[in-house]
Write a protein that holds these residues in place. Structure first.
Motif, short mmCIF file in Angstrom:
data_model
loop_
_atom_site.label_atom_id
_atom_site.label_comp_id
_atom_site.label_asym_id
_atom_site.label_seq_id
_atom_site.Cartn_x
_atom_site.Cartn_y
_atom_site.Cartn_z
N PRO A 283 -6.63 -101.04 -13.75
CA PRO A 283 -8.06 -101.00 -13.41
C PRO A 283 -8.73 -102.30 -13.81
O PRO A 283 -8.38 -102.93 -14.80
N PRO A 284 -9.77 -102.73 -13.05
CA PRO A 284 -10.40 -104.00 -13.35
C PRO A 284 -11.14 -104.01 -14.67
O PRO A 284 -11.38 -105.08 -15.23
N ASP A 285 -11.53 -102.86 -15.17
CA ASP A 285 -12.28 -102.83 -16.43
C ASP A 285 -11.46 -103.35 -17.60
O ASP A 285 -12.01 -103.76 -18.61
N HIS A 286 -10.10 -103.28 -17.49
CA HIS A 286 -9.23 -103.67 -18.59
C HIS A 286 -8.72 -105.10 -18.43
O HIS A 286 -7.80 -105.50 -19.10
N CYS A 287 -9.28 -105.86 -17.51
CA CYS A 287 -8.83 -107.23 -17.29
C CYS A 287 -9.24 -108.10 -18.47
O CYS A 287 -10.42 -108.17 -18.81
N PRO A 288 -8.28 -108.77 -19.12
CA PRO A 288 -8.63 -109.57 -20.29
C PRO A 288 -9.21 -110.93 -19.95
O PRO A 288 -9.80 -111.58 -20.81
N LEU A 289 -9.03 -111.40 -18.73
CA LEU A 289 -9.47 -112.75 -18.40
C LEU A 289 -10.97 -112.95 -18.61
O LEU A 289 -11.37 -113.97 -19.19
N PRO A 290 -11.86 -112.05 -18.15
CA PRO A 290 -13.28 -112.26 -18.43
C PRO A 290 -13.59 -112.35 -19.92
O PRO A 290 -14.44 -113.16 -20.33
N LEU A 291 -12.90 -111.56 -20.73
CA LEU A 291 -13.14 -111.62 -22.17
C LEU A 291 -12.69 -112.95 -22.75
O LEU A 291 -13.34 -113.50 -23.64
N ILE A 292 -11.57 -113.46 -22.22
CA ILE A 292 -11.07 -114.75 -22.71
C ILE A 292 -12.03 -115.86 -22.35
O ILE A 292 -12.37 -116.72 -23.17
#
Length: 1295
Positions: A283-292
């Motif tokens: 799911p997109p909510d668990h994508c780490p890239l935005p957090l990084i």
């Protein structure tokens, strides 16, 4: 060996000379180079690394200074060449000295560049892969990876070989997992050089599995990186990867907890397949890239911040709708706005603007209030960016601001207070004033979005809007406007230079016009909204003419339009008319007629005298022919219509002067039907001003013919403006025209049905009511709509008129009078319509049952006026209403059975109270002599049945329905003919639900004082209805001896106490109802089966009861005294019905006492209080003395007293009052009571003197002679009086 030679003497003697070479001139002492010695030196572990480093340094010098020398030696034997390369690669693993490693890296790169051999490149890659395969750890491979990165950087064609070397690529991916960040830095460096190779072919040729694996390990590495070098390399690699759409999809679906391991090829293959599946399911909510990337925005390194912003923009640009949500949910917009607030770096600002601009395409950006959070930061950065030399930055910022303003939902306000709006307007003023016209154009476009009504603060900052409009207007003097002489030159210039100054000026003018038009629409919106129009925080004397008022904004718009905008647009369009510019231009002109109506006559005259009719028609013919530019066509039409209406309103010329001018007003419309539509509009405008261009019959028949011809040609949908005009013409000219046939009516019905909302066609004119109700075909479809709009529009007009009048001091009363007059006019028009078309009554009744409460109440009020009026058709009206009301009640009963009386049930909430009220109104309006009352088998009995059932099932708290229901039942019993009362009272007494309802009201009333709150007590009107209904039930039950199924308990003690002690705090109507109920009980000797009376010690004293108390039980002697005292006190009131009820109750009390205890009756009459009361009444004047109730009271005193309570002077005072008034001036009821009083006086011989007796006999004879006249006039005893929501039968209060 010298320090310059690359020769090792210990080994050199045994080497073949072909491996040696001397550099420099042949006769000089040049540098000696022996390739064999060099290789042996590298192989020999006993030789110090310093010496090896020196030798490699010399080799590097040879490669730089003598290119080709070493290459010639190596090419003698390919195996030696590869061996030499392998030895150097081996040194990268074995050497410890950093200097030596650096020299090895340098020599290897220089050597491979000199060789330029694909075979050498492949050998190097194979050798590195071999080394990686032989080692269990990559710990010592940092120099090797660094060399590989440098090699790819120096020789980009190596990347093509490397992308096909999948095993080595897998090893490079696995190297990411080594914990040493220095090693990771070099690995990332290799990938950075590989994917950043010129042309981008390497990145495109990279195997998908390897590429996906690189993405995942990169995200993992970047998430855990701490060293600056590793971060920079990772961000650089990420910047390369996000340029590819497929790679972005992988990165955004990367698992944050993915662990990559390549200990064997089988695991690698399995991982690549499972990774692809996980990416699809992640799911997109668990994508780490935005957090990084958010973490990088928080770093103190501005370079990383810029790179992060660029990466975000590169990701979003591929698919904003797909990738924006994860970034928004990670609160990336918040940190981007924070960067705007604390950075002046041009690149960072532009990158942040670009990211936010892409994020605004996602509705989640606004629903999470990021726009509201960042507005202050955005405005602050805009002001700073306007000071930068790179003007692309403020352009991008203004574009972002415009997108936010345009996309912001109306439900979330950006500027709840004035400072925020003022700050944005100041930033836009600075943008409009920018030296760059492109920036000014973007600022003007953004200002258009700012002028949306939902962006206005409370109060509206008119001064800020004016400043912005004036700033845009001031730029017009700088525009490059072409003249007619420059037509040809300007055309060539635009074709040759797309960004010429003239084109920029034209674009700025277009955006400025759009902004100005939006400001005009905002002013119109503010003028129509009192909340926006009035500034609650401005002193009243500043509202008019102040700089922060709506009037000042309208004046500014008109002033700028007249002085600057009109000349500028005309000059611009003289060369080459622009459709978009002219569209907004004519819309702006049209708006002026709405903003300042008082100044429009002069403005319209100026426009007309300046040739604007010709100008508008020329532009229309030039740009709108062939259905081109429909928006411009509409703007021209709107402007011409506004101009025509304004000019028409100023003059009233003779009817013949415009016979030919008006038809030619807009005759140049394009299209087959346009001239006909134009004619309809012109006729409508003229007729609205009472200027009949054609006879009414001609207009009527022509409009009908037009509607039929349009439908026959297949064009059923007419513009609503044309359709409204046609409807107006038909309605106003119908009186002098023949009736419509069926085909014409069908055509008109279809045309009206084609409009989405009939309110668009409605006009508030009586002729529309008559036209729609005249024909049943139209009334069936549109009658209810017209009636609803007729009533609702009337209310709006009344409110508008009142508000305008109230603004002038001392005009409140005149405003109320005008509102009342308009309301009366509306009602009278409805009356006249219903006189002609009675079916309208049924439509109104249906609307009462189906429409919302305010409208239904309004209709009910109209029907009350109709039924209450003295008109001949009133009986017929009730005849129409009763069956319809019966059907409505039957429907409510069915819904009650199916659903119950639920709170949310629409039928009960809206229609039932109103139906019952209307039923009471019809009951009060219909005469009891009507034949309907004599037939209880008919509608009346059915209505009584349904109302009683509904009343029994209602909840006690449903007062709105219960009150009219009980009031109706009470009136039915009183108005019912004598031969039908037995059935009526029997039906009501057998309704246990109704009796329980009455008991509940009485119980609540007696228990609510004083312990409970006032809200617990039933309304006094409801209690009053219950008293009246119960009194009728008691009376009729005694008459017919009807069986009682359920008795009601009622507190006699409480009633007497209320009359005696609490009468000052009790409503007069409630007192009257108490008296009426007590009267009925006393007439029944306080022993009715309907009511079980409860008493108290305050009435009957202590037990055992005495003889007198027993005879008068449950009232008792003390209760009789208290009640007579209370009644005597009420006789001093001036309320007519209260006087009548008090006297009647006193009469019943005395009758009860005479029957039960004559001594008590005598005592009550002869007590001193009676003398005092009589004296007070006789001293109150002739009007009070001759009231029928007072005369009846005097009669009671004479009738029930054995001693002379009245003396001769008092009797003479009554006779003197009669003589002064005159018998003929008395009403019939007063005559009857006076006749009875005089007869009592005559029989008691209370006047001893003969002359007084003669006067009395003359009065009696005169009253006797007037008795026949009483039978000639209708009796009022059965009339119903409506007091608020309570109906009172006057028969209960006859004396």
């Amino acid at each position: 060996m010298t320090s310059r030679d690359i020769v090792y003497d210990k080994f050199h003697f045994r080497h073949d000379p072909k491996w040696s070479s001397r550099l420099g001139p042949p006769e000089g002492d040049g540098l000696r180079l022996c390739l064999a010695c060099l290789i042996e030196m590298i192989d020999d572990e006993d030789i110090a690394s310093v010496r090896k480093s020196s030798a490699l340094s010399s080799v590097s010098g040879v490669l730089k200074c003598s290119p080709g020398t070493l290459r010639e030696l190596l090419l003698q034997d390919h195996r030696v060449c590869l061996h030499f390369i392998a030895k150097l690669l081996g040194m990268l693993q074995t050497a410890e000295d950093p200097v030596t490693l650096e020299k090895v890296d340098q020599v290897l790169v220089q050597l491979l560049l000199e060789l330029q051999s694909e075979l050498s490149f492949r050998f190097v890659l194979d050798e590195i892969h071999k080394q990686l395969s032989e080692q269990l750890s990559v710990k010592r491979f940092l120099p090797t990876f660094s060399f590989l990165g440098n090699l790819i950087k120096a020789a980009p064609n190596v990347s093509q070989s490397l992308v096909t070397h999948v095993p080595l690529l897998d090893r490079l991916c696995s190297a990411f997992l080594f914990p040493d960040e220095a090693l990771k830095t070099t690995v990332v460096y290799v990938w950075l050089q590989l994917l950043g190779a010129p042309g981008g072919s390497a990145a495109q040729s990279l195997p998908t599995a390897v590429r996906d694996r690189v993405c995942n390990v990169l995200v993992q590495t970047l998430a855990n990186a701490s060293s600056p070098n590793l971060l920079r390399n990772c961000v650089g690699l990420l910047s390369q990867l996000v340029q590819l759409a497929d790679v972005v999809s992988v990165l955004m679906n990367s698992l944050s907890c993915q662990v990559m391991c390549d200990e064997n090829e089988e695991i690698l293959a399995n991982n690549s397949q499972s990774l692809s599946q996980n990416q699809e399911q992640q799911p997109p909510d668990h994508c780490p890239l935005p957090l990084i990337l958010k973490k990088l925005l928080l770093s103190g390194d501005e370079t990383l911040q810029v790179s992060s912003a660029k990466c975000i923009a590169s990701v979003l640009v591929h698919s904003p709708s797909q990738y924006s949500a994860p970034f928004i949910k990670a609160d990336v917009p918040v940190f981007l706005f924070d960067r705007l607030a604390c950075s002046s770096n041009e690149v960072l600002l532009w990158s942040a603007y670009s990211c936010l601009l892409l994020l605004t395409e996602e509705p989640l950006f606004f629903s999470q209030c990021h726009s509201a959070y960042g507005m202050e930061y955005l405005v602050r950065s805009l002001k700073e960016s306007l000071q930068l030399t790179n003007l692309e930055v403020p352009k991008q910022g203004l574009l972002l601001l415009r997108e936010i303003l345009e996309r912001q939902p109306a439900s979330v306000r950006l500027f709840p207070s004035a400072p925020g709006f003022v700050a944005v307007s100041e930033a836009l003023v600075a943008g409009v004033s920018s030296s760059c016209l492109l920036v000014a154009t973007q600022a003007a476009s953004t200002a258009s979005a700012l002028f949306r009504p939902d962006h206005q603060s409370r109060p509206v900052q008119y001064k800020a809007i004016i400043d912005l409009i004036e700033a845009i207007t001031s730029r017009f003097s700088e525009l490059t406007l072409p003249s007619p002489a420059d037509r040809r030159i300007s055309g060539r210039l635009k074709r040759s230079d797309p960004i010429s100054q003239a084109l920029r000026s034209e674009r700025f003018l277009l955006q400025a016009l759009v902004c100005f038009h939006t400001a005009c629409r905002l002013a119109e919106e503010c003028a129509s909204e009192p909340v926006l129009k009035e500034n609650a925080f401005t002193a009243p004397y500043k509202h008019s003419g102040a700089q922060d008022s709506l009037e000042s904004l309208c004046q500014c718009l008109l002033r700028c339009c007249d002085a600057v905008w009109i000349p500028t647009v005309i000059r611009m369009c003289e060369c080459e008319p622009n459709a978009l510019i002219l569209q907004n231009f004519y819309s702006i002109l049209s708006s002026q007629f709405t903003l300042l109506p008082s100044l429009m006559p002069a403005f319209a005259n100026k426009l007309a005298s300046s040739g604007f009719y010709r100008l508008a028609v020329e532009h229309k013919g030039l740009l709108c022919a062939g259905n081109r530019n429909p928006n411009l066509n509409a703007s021209c039409c709107g402007f011409l219509q506004k101009l025509s209406m304004c000019l028409l309103s100023q003059t009233d010329p003779p009817s013949d002067s415009h016979q030919h001018d008006w038809p030619s007003l807009l005759c140049k419309y394009q299209g087959p039907q346009a001239p006909k539509y134009c004619m309809v509009i012109v006729l409508y405008l003229a007729l609205e001003q009472e200027d009949r261009l054609l006879p009414d019959q001609k207009v009527f028949s022509s409009v009908v013919w037009l509607l039929r011809s349009v439908q026959e040609q297949g064009g059923c949908v007419l513009p609503h403006t044309v359709l409204r005009s046609a409807l107006y013409l038909l309605a106003v000219t119908q009186d002098k025209s023949p009736c419509l046939d069926g085909a014409s009516l069908n055509c008109i019905s279809k045309a009206l049905s084609s409009c989405q909302s009939f309110s668009l066609l409605y006009f508030h004119h009586p002729s529309l009511l008559h036209f729609m109700c005249r024909y049943p075909e139209l009334a069936e479809k549109f009658g209810a709509l017209v009636l609803e709009l007729w009533l609702t529009k009337q209310e709006q007009h009344t409110e508008a008129g009142s508000s305008m009048a109230d603004t002038q001091e001392g005009k409140e009363s005149s405003a109320d009078e005008r509102a009342d007059q308009e309301s009366d006019t509306v009602t009278m028009e409805l009356l006249s319509v219903m006189e002609k078309y009675p079916a309208v009554i049924l439509t109104l009744l249906d609307m009462v049952c189906t429409k919302e409460a305010p409208l239904a109440e309004r209709i009910l009020g109209v029907l009350e006026v109709i039924l209450g009026g003295q008109r001949d058709y009133k009986a017929d009206l009730c005849t129409y209403l009763r069956p319809a009301l019966l059907r409505a009640l039957q429907r409510v009963s069915v819904e009650d059975i199916n659903h119950g009386f639920e709170q949310g049930h629409a039928a009960q909430v809206n229609s039932l109270p109103l139906v019952l009220k209307l039923l009471c109104v019809t009951q009060a309006s219909d005469l009891p002599s009507s034949p309907h009352y004599s037939n209880m088998e008919g509608v009346h009995f059915k209505l009584l049945y349904h109302v009683s059932n509904i009343a029994g099932r209602l909840k006690p708290g449903e007062t709105e329905s219960l009150l009219p229901a009980l009031s109706y039942l009470y009136c039915c019993l009183k108005l019912c003919p004598a031969h039908c009362t037995d059935r009526a009272v029997s039906m009501l007494l057998s309704n246990c639900g109704l009796m329980d309802q009455l008991q509940t009201v009485f119980t609540s009333s007696s228990s609510s004082a004083p312990s409970l709150s006032p809200s617990a007590c039933p309304p006094s009107a409801l209690l009053c209805c219950c008293h009246l209904l119960l009194s009728s039930l008691i009376t009729l039950q005694c008459v017919h001896s009807t069986q009682v199924h359920k008795s009601i308990t009622w507190s006699l003690d409480t009633a007497v106490q209320r009359l005696l002690i609490q009468k000052r705090n009790t409503d007069n109507l409630l007192l009257i109802s108490y008296l009426r109920l007590l009267q009925a009980l006393l007439d029944a000797d306080l022993a009715s089966e309907v009511v079980c009376l409860s008493t108290g010690a305050g009435l009957i004293g202590s037990r055992p009861l005495g003889v007198e108390d027993g005879a008068l039980y449950p009232l008792g002697s003390r209760g009789a005294q208290h009640l007579s005292t209370a009644l005597s006190g009420l006789l001093l009131q001036k309320h007519d019905l209260l006087l009548r009820a008090s006297v009647n109750c006193l009469s019943s009390l005395l009758g009860f006492l005479q029957r039960k205890s004559p001594a008590t009756a005598e005592h009550v009459v002869c007590q001193p209080w009676s003398r005092f009361l009589l004296h007070s009444l006789l001293s109150s004047g002739r009007s009070c003395l001759l009231h029928p109730a007072i005369l009846k009271f005097i009669t009671l005193l004479l009738q029930d007293s054995r001693t002379a309570v009245l003396r001769e002077p008092e009797l003479l005072l009554v006779m003197e009052a009669v003589e002064r008034r005159g018998v003929k001036e008395l009403d019939r009821e007063a005559e009857q009571v006076l006749r009875l009083l005089l007869t009592q006086i005559q029989s008691r011989v209370l006047l001893p003197r003969e002359e007084h007796k003669q006067k009395m006999r003359n009065m009696i004879e005169e009253l006797t002679e007037r008795m026949p006249d009483e039978s000639c006039s209708p009796s009022l005893s059965h009339n119903v009086l409506r007091v608020g929501d309570v109906s009172l039968c006057l028969s209960d209060f006859m004396l």
